[in-house]
Design an enzyme around this catalytic site. Sequence first.
Site, PDB file in Angstrom:
ATOM      1  NE  ARG A 129      -3.820   0.262   2.190  1.00 42.56           N
ATOM      2  CZ  ARG A 129      -4.593   0.707   3.187  1.00 42.56           C
ATOM      3  NH1 ARG A 129      -4.634   0.062   4.345  1.00 42.56           N
ATOM      4  NH2 ARG A 129      -5.311   1.803   3.013  1.00 42.56           N
ATOM      5  CB  CYS A 163      -1.877   3.464   9.606  1.00 42.58           C
ATOM      6  SG  CYS A 163      -3.249   3.967  10.686  1.00 42.58           S
TER       7      CYS A 163
END
Length: 283
Positions: free
Chosen positions: A180, A238
């Site tokens: 990611r 995150c």
Amino acid sequence: MRAIITATELAQELTGAHPPVLLDVRWQLSVAKAAGAPAFDGRAEHAAGHIPGAAFVDLDRELAAAPGPNGRHPLPDLAEFGAAMRRAGVSAARPVVVYDGGQGWAAARAWWLLRWTGHPDVRVLDGGLPSWEGELSTGESAPAEGDFVPAPAAAGLLDADGAAALAGTGVLLDARAGERYRGEVEPIDRVGGHIPGALSAPTTENVGPDGRFLPAAELADRFKALGISADTEVGVYCGSGVSAAHEVLALAVAGIPAALYVGSWSEWSSDPSRPVAVGADPR
């Protein structure tokens, strides 16, 4: 003040003269594994079996505000957060221990919020409920009302501009999975990639196969390899400020203070005007 506690230590403290308040924050990221799969129900899991005396805390409703421009798990309204903590029995003068289903992310979010809003003694059960070998209770717990009133600290919290600046002046860690960070996949947010200048540091690498934190010395070595020393200014983000709280906790175990960018990638990537970096290179 230690940030984590073992199940053995917790069992001993629960039989002592000043047992801690227990918070059960079981939660899972709400991404269906299959079409039509029922959503994870932490409250039902709590009712089916929890450490005796633990009160259930709902991450999505009590540790975060509704999703919106500030991300999927923005800061909760502090008055509502304080009321939820008091309902769960949290008082300023009594230690708190938080646990979840073993991943540690949800418990770390509660730990971070309580610490940032002024509670002096909060720890996370290392390994979560799977590490507990004692009896379990069923049904709902009804703790006595607590007296905790949130008083947010001036430090420890980053917004988007602060995170961008820190990526250039200190160390900004991206706690998501490497794919990611690199922008190879993005199952949730508008676009893949990372904040320019941020370093990839998946939070999953802070724990062993049993889900418990690596020893403090090993964590310190890991962060040292990322360029972090005792005087480095550190921030973490995150996807939505949950797994990043777990990385802030890992840093605390290693003796390193760090700030949390709560909005994280879900906020950053929602604004097309913000720059996005892809690939393994931080820039």
